[in-house]
Write a protein that holds these residues in place. Structure first.
Motif, PDB file in Angstrom:
ATOM      1  N   GLY A  17     -49.508  -7.196 -14.467  1.00 14.70           N
ATOM      2  CA  GLY A  17     -49.569  -7.481 -13.043  1.00 14.70           C
ATOM      3  C   GLY A  17     -50.495  -8.633 -12.718  1.00 14.70           C
ATOM      4  O   GLY A  17     -50.651  -9.576 -13.505  1.00 14.70           O
ATOM      5  N   ASN A  18     -51.125  -8.559 -11.546  1.00 13.07           N
ATOM      6  CA  ASN A  18     -52.054  -9.604 -11.136  1.00 13.07           C
ATOM      7  C   ASN A  18     -53.281  -9.616 -12.037  1.00 13.07           C
ATOM      8  O   ASN A  18     -53.652  -8.586 -12.610  1.00 13.07           O
ATOM      9  CB  ASN A  18     -52.487  -9.389  -9.682  1.00 13.07           C
ATOM     10  N   ALA A  19     -53.903 -10.772 -12.150  1.00 12.73           N
ATOM     11  CA  ALA A  19     -55.083 -10.896 -13.000  1.00 12.73           C
ATOM     12  C   ALA A  19     -56.172  -9.925 -12.541  1.00 12.73           C
ATOM     13  O   ALA A  19     -56.518  -9.905 -11.355  1.00 12.73           O
ATOM     14  CB  ALA A  19     -55.608 -12.329 -12.946  1.00 12.73           C
ATOM     15  N   PRO A  20     -56.691  -9.089 -13.435  1.00  9.21           N
ATOM     16  CA  PRO A  20     -57.759  -8.153 -13.050  1.00  9.21           C
ATOM     17  C   PRO A  20     -58.977  -8.912 -12.509  1.00  9.21           C
ATOM     18  O   PRO A  20     -59.307  -9.992 -12.997  1.00  9.21           O
ATOM     19  CB  PRO A  20     -58.085  -7.437 -14.365  1.00  9.21           C
ATOM     20  N   ASP A  21     -59.616  -8.334 -11.511  1.00 10.69           N
ATOM     21  CA  ASP A  21     -60.752  -9.028 -10.892  1.00 10.69           C
ATOM     22  C   ASP A  21     -62.014  -8.171 -10.860  1.00 10.69           C
ATOM     23  O   ASP A  21     -62.921  -8.428 -10.065  1.00 10.69           O
ATOM     24  CB  ASP A  21     -60.396  -9.469  -9.466  1.00 10.69           C
ATOM     25  N   VAL A  51     -49.458 -12.490 -22.864  1.00 11.34           N
ATOM     26  CA  VAL A  51     -48.052 -12.864 -22.892  1.00 11.34           C
ATOM     27  C   VAL A  51     -47.385 -12.264 -21.661  1.00 11.34           C
ATOM     28  O   VAL A  51     -48.000 -11.488 -20.928  1.00 11.34           O
ATOM     29  CB  VAL A  51     -47.344 -12.359 -24.173  1.00 11.34           C
ATOM     30  N   ARG A  52     -46.135 -12.608 -21.441  1.00 10.46           N
ATOM     31  CA  ARG A  52     -45.362 -11.973 -20.380  1.00 10.46           C
ATOM     32  C   ARG A  52     -44.472 -10.899 -20.996  1.00 10.46           C
ATOM     33  O   ARG A  52     -43.830 -11.130 -22.017  1.00 10.46           O
ATOM     34  CB  ARG A  52     -44.495 -12.995 -19.634  1.00 10.46           C
ATOM     35  N   GLN A  53     -44.481  -9.725 -20.387  1.00 15.85           N
ATOM     36  CA  GLN A  53     -43.641  -8.642 -20.858  1.00 15.85           C
ATOM     37  C   GLN A  53     -42.257  -8.811 -20.246  1.00 15.85           C
ATOM     38  O   GLN A  53     -42.028  -8.517 -19.075  1.00 15.85           O
ATOM     39  CB  GLN A  53     -44.221  -7.278 -20.485  1.00 15.85           C
ATOM     40  N   TRP A  78     -52.505  -9.293 -19.517  1.00 18.55           N
ATOM     41  CA  TRP A  78     -53.845  -9.867 -19.599  1.00 18.55           C
ATOM     42  C   TRP A  78     -54.660  -9.108 -20.642  1.00 18.55           C
ATOM     43  O   TRP A  78     -54.554  -7.885 -20.748  1.00 18.55           O
ATOM     44  CB  TRP A  78     -54.546  -9.784 -18.244  1.00 18.55           C
ATOM     45  N   LEU A  79     -55.462  -9.847 -21.379  1.00 17.99           N
ATOM     46  CA  LEU A  79     -56.438  -9.247 -22.280  1.00 17.99           C
ATOM     47  C   LEU A  79     -57.755  -9.138 -21.524  1.00 17.99           C
ATOM     48  O   LEU A  79     -58.275 -10.141 -21.022  1.00 17.99           O
ATOM     49  CB  LEU A  79     -56.633 -10.111 -23.529  1.00 17.99           C
TER      50      LEU A  79
END
Length: 294
Positions: A145-149, A159-161, A264-265
């Motif tokens: 999803g969106n980049a964790p913040d 990568v994109r799933q 995201w990692l």
């Protein structure tokens, strides 16, 4: 920290589930373990465990304490390694969390990493719950999803799933293959998430483009949804990489870019530079280079 020995003892009881297991791990008598737990509970004024015939189960207060203890213990281990000149060693627990849909890819990578570093104990946690890195619940989280913040987290694009929509050959033989999802859906059955407000882009797309009465197999468990498609319950979404390797599946429509979700990692800043985490991140990035499709 005057009561660190007691906290460490209780942490091992939580890990092992029994007093005898913790005593063996710590190299002390079981009476010492019980004394430490009683003293710590008395000092804090709360019960950290539910005692039962099978052993000890942490209470909610116990879970809070042990998450912090795990992170602290890990940092102490890293510090000890550096002080003793063993900073290049990769050992101890490695806790990785991701969505369960990544398990077919992650399990082989984790196994290969463990083969290269046999002193590593892998704990692979899956599920939709957001594991809290600041409490030491995981060393590495793979999130969609969106980049964790969240503050104090190091976030890197992964990568994109890629997701596609599939059905079994038996389903297509019985019901035909629609020329397009928006057309010719009469008589077709779909497999979808039970919650219409699920955040996954492909679930949103399905609920927007398919009549709700055509979504005839629903579940909140993505593993159940996958098995439903593989069992012929209807047309549904599966990861493209795994689905295209299954000769029993038919791709109903060319995958769309808006079905894919970025991954995201995520690591906590306190553990990001440790040798264990860096070694695994490097290893994972190398092994995942072939995961990108579309």
């Amino acid at each position: 920290m005057d009561n660190w020995d007691e906290i460490k003892t209780a942490y091992q009881v939580a890990r092992m589930g029994t007093v005898s297991g913790a005593a063996e791990m710590l190299g002390v008598h079981h009476a010492t373990v019980i004394r430490h737990i009683d003293a710590l509970e008395g000092r804090l004024g709360v019960k950290l465990f539910q005692r039962h015939a099978r052993g000890y189960t942490p209470t909610e207060a116990g879970d809070d304490l042990f998450r912090v203890a795990q992170a602290t213990d890990d940092q102490f281990s890293q510090l000890a390694g550096r002080i003793k000149g063993r900073g290049t060693e990769v050992s101890g627990e490695l806790v990785v969390t991701s969505l369960v849909t990544l398990a077919p890819r992650m399990a082989p990578v984790l196994t290969e990493f463990q083969t290269a570093h046999p002193e590593v104990v892998v704990r692979y946690l899956t599920g939709e719950r957001l594991f809290r890195l600041e409490y030491g619940e995981a060393h590495v989280a793979i999130r969609a999803g969106n980049a964790p913040d969240q503050p104090d987290n190091v976030v890197q694009p992964f990568v994109r799933q890629s997701m596609g929509i599939y059905a079994t050959k038996a389903y297509v033989a019985a019901h035909g293959k629609p020329d397009h999802i928006h057309k010719g859906m009469t008589g077709h059955r779909f497999v979808g998430h039970d919650k219409e407000d699920n955040r996954a882009p492909f679930h949103k797309w399905l609920w927007t483009n398919v009549p709700s009465d055509a979504i005839t197999f629903r579940s909140t468990d993505v593993r159940a949804l996958e098995q439903a498609v593989l069992s012929g319950a209807g047309i549904g979404f599966l990861p493209v990489l795994e689905a295209r390797a299954n000769p029993d599946l038919v791709e109903i429509q060319t995958p769309q870019e808006d079905w894919a979700a970025p991954l995201w990692l995520v690591t906590h800043v306190d553990l990001h530079r440790t040798n264990k985490v860096q070694a695994f991140l490097t290893f994972l990035k190398e092994r995942s280079s072939s995961w990108q499709v579309l």
